[in-house]
Design a protein around this motif. Structure first.
Motif, PDB file in Angstrom:
ATOM      1  N   UNK A  27       0.823  -1.200   0.000  1.00 48.62           N
ATOM      2  CA  UNK A  27       0.000   0.000   0.000  1.00 48.62           C
ATOM      3  C   UNK A  27       0.857   1.248   0.000  1.00 48.62           C
ATOM      4  N   UNK A  28       0.248   2.320  -0.450  1.00 50.34           N
ATOM      5  CA  UNK A  28       0.884   3.636  -0.443  1.00 50.34           C
ATOM      6  C   UNK A  28      -0.214   4.682  -0.450  1.00 50.34           C
ATOM      7  N   UNK A  29       0.031   5.790   0.211  1.00 51.79           N
ATOM      8  CA  UNK A  29      -0.904   6.902   0.161  1.00 51.79           C
ATOM      9  C   UNK A  29      -1.850   6.971   1.335  1.00 51.79           C
ATOM     10  N   UNK A  30      -2.767   7.927   1.234  1.00 50.86           N
ATOM     11  CA  UNK A  30      -3.752   8.155   2.279  1.00 50.86           C
ATOM     12  C   UNK A  30      -5.018   8.713   1.645  1.00 50.86           C
ATOM     13  N   UNK A  31      -6.132   8.496   2.335  1.00 49.95           N
ATOM     14  CA  UNK A  31      -7.401   9.011   1.829  1.00 49.95           C
ATOM     15  C   UNK A  31      -8.367   7.899   1.505  1.00 49.95           C
ATOM     16  N   UNK A  32      -9.126   8.070   0.431  1.00 45.99           N
ATOM     17  CA  UNK A  32     -10.108   7.072   0.023  1.00 45.99           C
ATOM     18  C   UNK A  32      -9.403   5.755  -0.286  1.00 45.99           C
ATOM     19  N   UNK A  33      -9.838   4.646   0.292  1.00 45.97           N
ATOM     20  CA  UNK A  33      -9.207   3.361  -0.038  1.00 45.97           C
ATOM     21  C   UNK A  33      -9.475   2.981  -1.494  1.00 45.97           C
ATOM     22  N   UNK A  34      -8.425   2.581  -2.183  1.00 48.30           N
ATOM     23  CA  UNK A  34      -8.517   2.121  -3.573  1.00 48.30           C
ATOM     24  C   UNK A  34      -7.867   0.745  -3.649  1.00 48.30           C
ATOM     25  N   UNK A  53       2.670   6.950  -7.822  1.00 45.91           N
ATOM     26  CA  UNK A  53       2.154   8.168  -8.444  1.00 45.91           C
ATOM     27  C   UNK A  53       1.583   9.087  -7.365  1.00 45.91           C
ATOM     28  N   UNK A  54       2.283  10.174  -7.009  1.00 43.02           N
ATOM     29  CA  UNK A  54       1.802  11.035  -5.929  1.00 43.02           C
ATOM     30  C   UNK A  54       0.487  11.729  -6.229  1.00 43.02           C
ATOM     31  N   UNK A  55       0.137  11.893  -7.501  1.00 46.38           N
ATOM     32  CA  UNK A  55      -1.146  12.519  -7.829  1.00 46.38           C
ATOM     33  C   UNK A  55      -2.309  11.599  -7.477  1.00 46.38           C
ATOM     34  N   UNK A  56      -2.014  10.322  -7.302  1.00 46.24           N
ATOM     35  CA  UNK A  56      -3.015   9.375  -6.815  1.00 46.24           C
ATOM     36  C   UNK A  56      -2.916   9.231  -5.301  1.00 46.24           C
ATOM     37  N   UNK A  59      -4.339  11.522  -2.313  1.00 48.70           N
ATOM     38  CA  UNK A  59      -5.745  11.504  -1.902  1.00 48.70           C
ATOM     39  C   UNK A  59      -6.330  10.090  -1.814  1.00 48.70           C
ATOM     40  N   UNK A  60      -5.552   9.093  -2.206  1.00 48.53           N
ATOM     41  CA  UNK A  60      -6.035   7.713  -2.161  1.00 48.53           C
ATOM     42  C   UNK A  60      -5.048   6.816  -1.425  1.00 48.53           C
ATOM     43  N   UNK A  61      -5.576   5.930  -0.624  1.00 43.21           N
ATOM     44  CA  UNK A  61      -4.783   4.862  -0.019  1.00 43.21           C
ATOM     45  C   UNK A  61      -4.883   3.662  -0.954  1.00 43.21           C
ATOM     46  N   UNK A  62      -3.868   3.453  -1.761  1.00 42.84           N
ATOM     47  CA  UNK A  62      -3.887   2.405  -2.777  1.00 42.84           C
ATOM     48  C   UNK A  62      -3.417   1.092  -2.155  1.00 42.84           C
ATOM     49  N   UNK A  63      -4.190   0.044  -2.334  1.00 36.33           N
ATOM     50  CA  UNK A  63      -3.902  -1.265  -1.744  1.00 36.33           C
ATOM     51  C   UNK A  63      -3.902  -2.298  -2.859  1.00 36.33           C
ATOM     52  N   UNK A  64      -2.713  -2.852  -3.134  1.00 33.47           N
ATOM     53  CA  UNK A  64      -2.566  -3.870  -4.180  1.00 33.47           C
ATOM     54  C   UNK A  64      -2.297  -5.211  -3.512  1.00 33.47           C
ATOM     55  N   UNK A  65      -3.213  -6.160  -3.688  1.00 32.96           N
ATOM     56  CA  UNK A  65      -3.055  -7.440  -2.998  1.00 32.96           C
ATOM     57  C   UNK A  65      -2.821  -8.579  -3.991  1.00 32.96           C
ATOM     58  N   UNK A  66      -2.087  -9.591  -3.513  1.00 31.99           N
ATOM     59  CA  UNK A  66      -1.862 -10.809  -4.282  1.00 31.99           C
ATOM     60  C   UNK A  66      -2.901 -11.847  -3.869  1.00 31.99           C
TER      61      UNK A  66
END
Length: 304
Positions: A27-34, A53-56, A59-66
């Motif tokens: 994960x990276x970021x903060x805000x709306x979970x993506x 990508x800091x523009x994402x 404002x978004x908490x990006x979560x990439x799962x396997x």
């Protein structure tokens, strides 16, 4: 000073169909979970460009799962998984992001997936609109192309299950699904990721992709985009899901939004993220606007 990326990795235990899985996510970021879902036979590494990508991530908490059996998510410990054929079903596919949402206590996340993950975005909007504020289907459609379905699972398994050839042949086969305009470094990255997959896993994922995902026109018309907005993005050079096939879905779902992406193929998030983000960023901005949250600055051009 050493160079670091703003990405952290974790393991979380998810129980799906009474089996406990140790699932890896970054994960990276903060805000709306993506939550972002990978393609069949690959893993969350596909989203490394997005996670950086800091523009994402501003404002978004990006979560990439396997998914289990993929990447760093091992098969379930304590289960005799080697005694049964791996096969991803629609019920199980839907259950994992739902379980992840509950385990991480995410509040109305956005889900975005590509290929089989794109199909899943449609199934989530159809079956679980109450859990997600929006879903983004990348290379998604009502169903997979009929000519592939007619091959049958037996033919698919013969092609992809042989442990002596599956890694190299699968990696080479993916080259056919990528736009000729994609940078070679990105193309080779996709090929490498597919060569790392376990025997039988890609073929097992295709059970969901080719068979278990099949949205009827009635189900498509019933998707409530006022509750869970559905966005559709499909690459011009995708031989598996063409823009015309995604348009068929878009014509049925009231209020959904669809953009065909010129010069992109089946793996747009990885094969050319700089092009893909021109379509993604305005969507993420619209979700923020509809959520009454602070705006992203310089979010990119609006898709035409």
């Amino acid at each position: 000073m050493a160079k670091h990326e703003p990405i952290t990795g974790h393991y979380v235990y998810l129980t799906v169909e009474d089996i406990e899985y140790r699932v890896y996510y970054e994960e990276a970021g903060q805000g709306i979970p993506l939550i972002v879902g990978h393609t069949a036979g690959s893993d969350g590494r596909q989203y490394r460009h997005l996670l950086n990508d800091p523009e994402v991530t501003d404002r978004y908490r990006v979560i990439a799962f396997d998914l289990p059996f993929h990447g760093k998510s091992l098969p379930p410990h304590g289960e005799k998984w080697w005694e049964q054929e791996y096969q991803m079903t629609k019920t199980r596919m839907i259950a994992f992001p739902n379980a992840l949402t509950e385990a991480l206590e995410l509040d109305s996340p956005v889900y975005m997936g590509s290929s089989m993950g794109g199909h899943l975005a449609i199934d989530l909007a159809s079956k679980h609109a109450d859990r997600y504020r929006a879903t983004i289907a990348v290379e998604g459609a009502l169903r997979s192309a009929a000519e592939y379905v007619h091959v049958g699972m037996a033919g698919i398994r013969r092609e992809y299950d042989n442990p002596k050839v599956s890694r190299t042949s699968t990696g080479a086969a993916m080259m056919l699904n990528i736009s000729p305009y994609s940078p070679e470094a990105n193309v080779r990255e996709i090929q490498w990721e597919y060569q790392c997959g376990g025997p039988g896993v890609f073929a097992g994922d295709l059970y969901y992709y080719y068979y278990d995902h099949h949205v009827t026109p009635e189900e498509a018309r019933a998707i409530d985009t006022s509750q869970c907005m559905l966005y559709l993005l499909t690459g011009e050079y995708d031989p598996n899901t063409s823009p015309a096939e995604t348009q068929e879905l878009a014509d049925l779902v009231p209020g959904c939004k669809f953009w065909a992406m010129p010069k992109l193929g089946h793996f747009p998030v990885t094969e050319n993220y700089e092009e893909f983000r021109q379509y993604l960023l305005p969507i993420l901005q619209e979700i923020i606007d509809n959520s009454d949250l602070p705006a992203l600055e310089e979010a990119g051009s609006t898709p035409q």
